[in-house]
Design an enzyme around this catalytic site. Structure first.
Site, PDB file in Angstrom:
ATOM      1  N   THR A 120       3.149  -2.030  -6.517  1.00  0.00           N
ATOM      2  CA  THR A 120       3.083  -0.572  -6.637  1.00  0.00           C
ATOM      3  C   THR A 120       2.822   0.081  -5.281  1.00  0.00           C
ATOM      4  OG1 THR A 120       1.675   1.209  -7.500  1.00  0.00           O
ATOM      5  CG2 THR A 120       0.651  -0.932  -7.320  1.00  0.00           C
ATOM      6  N   ASP A 121       3.239   1.322  -5.160  1.00  0.00           N
ATOM      7  CA  ASP A 121       2.959   2.045  -3.909  1.00  0.00           C
ATOM      8  C   ASP A 121       1.466   2.317  -3.744  1.00  0.00           C
ATOM      9  OD1 ASP A 121       2.663   4.032  -5.845  1.00  0.00           O
ATOM     10  OD2 ASP A 121       4.046   5.450  -4.906  1.00  0.00           O
ATOM     11  N   GLU A 122       0.700   2.191  -4.851  1.00  0.00           N
ATOM     12  CA  GLU A 122      -0.736   2.504  -4.755  1.00  0.00           C
ATOM     13  C   GLU A 122      -1.476   1.531  -3.840  1.00  0.00           C
ATOM     14  OE1 GLU A 122      -2.791   3.596  -8.299  1.00  0.00           O
ATOM     15  OE2 GLU A 122      -1.047   4.581  -9.147  1.00  0.00           O
TER      16      GLU A 122
ATOM     17  N   TYR B  18      -7.790  -0.760  -9.805  1.00  0.00           N
ATOM     18  CA  TYR B  18      -6.404  -1.161 -10.132  1.00  0.00           C
ATOM     19  C   TYR B  18      -5.611  -1.462  -8.862  1.00  0.00           C
ATOM     20  CZ  TYR B  18      -1.406  -0.492 -10.940  1.00  0.00           C
ATOM     21  OH  TYR B  18      -0.039  -0.650 -10.931  1.00  0.00           O
TER      22      TYR B  18
ATOM     23  N   LYS C 283      -3.964  -4.979  -7.373  1.00  0.00           N
ATOM     24  CA  LYS C 283      -2.535  -5.172  -7.079  1.00  0.00           C
ATOM     25  C   LYS C 283      -2.346  -5.556  -5.602  1.00  0.00           C
ATOM     26  CE  LYS C 283       0.558  -4.536  -9.519  1.00  0.00           C
ATOM     27  NZ  LYS C 283       1.250  -5.450 -10.478  1.00  0.00           N
TER      28      LYS C 283
END
Ligand code: NAD
Ligand code: TDX
Length: 375
Positions: free
Chosen positions: A140-142, A165, A169
């Protein structure tokens, strides 16, 4: 025939991915491994597992014995790891589960894969693997953290996650890259921006807003609604993953996003406008509204919005620079936001049974817990 193990495919993106793959390729088989947590739903992939190229196994990616049994039985060529705890708000409530599934689950899959795929060692002692195998991590870009008003995430942007989260990741991404560097495991990683589309669990912003309007409930907007996300229609993400697995070099990392930055408040306004217009143009759709709300629909307005206390550690802005994937493998998004959001509202209108089913378990309790006290 290429054999895929796709984890987490009873969830939102994974289910769209297997539908995409079964439509697109004849010469594949897919085994879905999914624990069917609150976010997984077998009904979502019922038609897909009726296809003789696709099998479903209920199980946890942390269960090495089970994953090994599946490798022994099916001889996978490719693993696509979607399985994860995916909701930022829940990671604030229960970080441990996120670390277990997202980090240790990824590691456990890779340990089984490298043992199953190794054919020997090279002169330096690195494992050598069967031709054509690949472990693909859906990230994810997060993991990059948050941007201010300017700039974009590139693949060389340092990882700087903020939520439990995104930290889980990012940790998984580091482990995947460590397995590439240390064991020469053939891997790839895609880091995608926010997805939307069919079968998204209604805890996420877009389906939550659509479904709350249909139930005449308030629309909770965190903080002042000024946080920015970069939204991509889920099929475009699926296409990117398919292309990266088949065309990208081992060890590649690709950002996936479509230059579609939106402020949360603008999305909420847009969805209100669309639902109201749909109800005006198709009076038959009013059957999806509560019975006492079907006549005068002027209540479908911005007055439904309620500003609630902000998410802890709320990242201000995400925005992807997708030029590498466009340049290297020719991927670009096909669905504009105007078309995608219209389709997504329509899908939610036409799939009330699915929404009722996935929200029938503990969701009401969760909703009350998350939003009940937030004025
Ligand atoms: P989701 O929550 O809708 O689905 C997750 C699926 O994984 C569910 O079917 C669940 O049952 C399964 N699962 C959870 N824990 C498991 C375990 N221990 N073993 C086996 N199965 C398990 O998630 P999603 O939105 O479809 O996201 C899928 C992946 O894509 C995640 O890895 C997420 O980090 C990543 N991602 C999501 C987005 C997004 O906008 N939703 C964007 C970029 C990346
Ligand atoms: O009720 C809400 N009100 C609100 O204002 C909800 C649920 C969200 N929001 C805000 C928070 C975010 O700024 O809307 C934005 C989007 O929120 P989510 O839908 O929860 O997505 P986000 O936190 O951005 O994370 C998503 O995109 C990246 C996915 O859940 C992740 O799995 C993915 O990695």
């Amino acid at each position: 025939m290429k054999k895929y193990l796709v984890t987490g495919a009873a969830g939102f993106i994974g289910s769209n991915f297997i539908k995409y793959m079964l439509r697109k390729h004849d010469d594949i088989s897919i085994v879905v491994l999914d624990a069917l947590t609150y976010a997984g739903n077998l009904g979502t992939i019922k038609d897909d597992i009726d296809d003789k190229r696709c099998f479903f196994v209920r199980g946890n990616i942390c269960d090495r014995a089970l994953v090994k049994e599946l490798f022994d039985k099916y001889g996978f060529d490719v693993v696509v790891n979607f399985a994860a705890e995916s909701h930022v708000d829940r990671s604030i409530e229960n970080p441990q589960l996120f670390l277990t599934t997202n980090i240790l689950g990824t590691q456990s899959l890779m340990d089984v894969a490298r043992a199953a795929w190794a054919t020997g060692k090279d002169a330096q002692g690195y494992p050598v693997y069967r031709e054509g195998v690949r472990f693909h991590q859906v990230s994810t870009d997060e993991v990059y953290g948050a941007l201010g008003a300017e700039g974009y995430f590139r693949e060389d942007t340092p990882l700087c996650p903020h939520s439990p989260y995104s930290a889980s990741k990012a940790s998984a991404d580091f482990i995947v890259q460590a397995y590439r560097d240390t064991f020469h495991l053939p891997v790839s990683i895609t880091r995608c921006s926010n997805n939307y589309g069919p079968y998204q669990f209604p805890e996420k912003l877009i389906p939550l807003v659509i479904n709350n309007i249909l139930e005449a409930k308030k629309l909770p907007v965190y903080g002042r609604g000024l946080n920015v996300r970069d939204w991509l229609y889920v099929d475009d993400h699926c296409k990117a993953i398919d292309l990266v697995i088949s065309e990208a070099k081992d060890g590649s990392v690709y950002n996936v996003g479509g230059h579609n930055e939106q402020r949360n408040i603008d999305i909420v306004h847009l969805i209100i406008d669309i639902v109201r217009r749909q109800m005006e143009q198709h009076p038959e759709y009013r059957k999806f509204l509560p019975e006492d709300k079907r006549g005068d629909i002027s209540w479908i307005s911005y007055d439904l919005i309620t500003y609630v206390s902000d998410r802890l550690g709320h990242d201000l802005r995400y925005a992807i620079d997708p030029s590498k994937i466009k340049h290297d493998i020719g991927w670009y998004p096909e669905t504009t936001f105007a078309v995608g959001i219209e389709k997504t509202v329509e899908w939610n209108l036409q799939h009330r049974d699915w929404v009722d089913e996935v929200t029938s378990g503990d969701y009401q309790k969760y909703y009350e817990h998350m939003y009940g006290h937030r004025g």
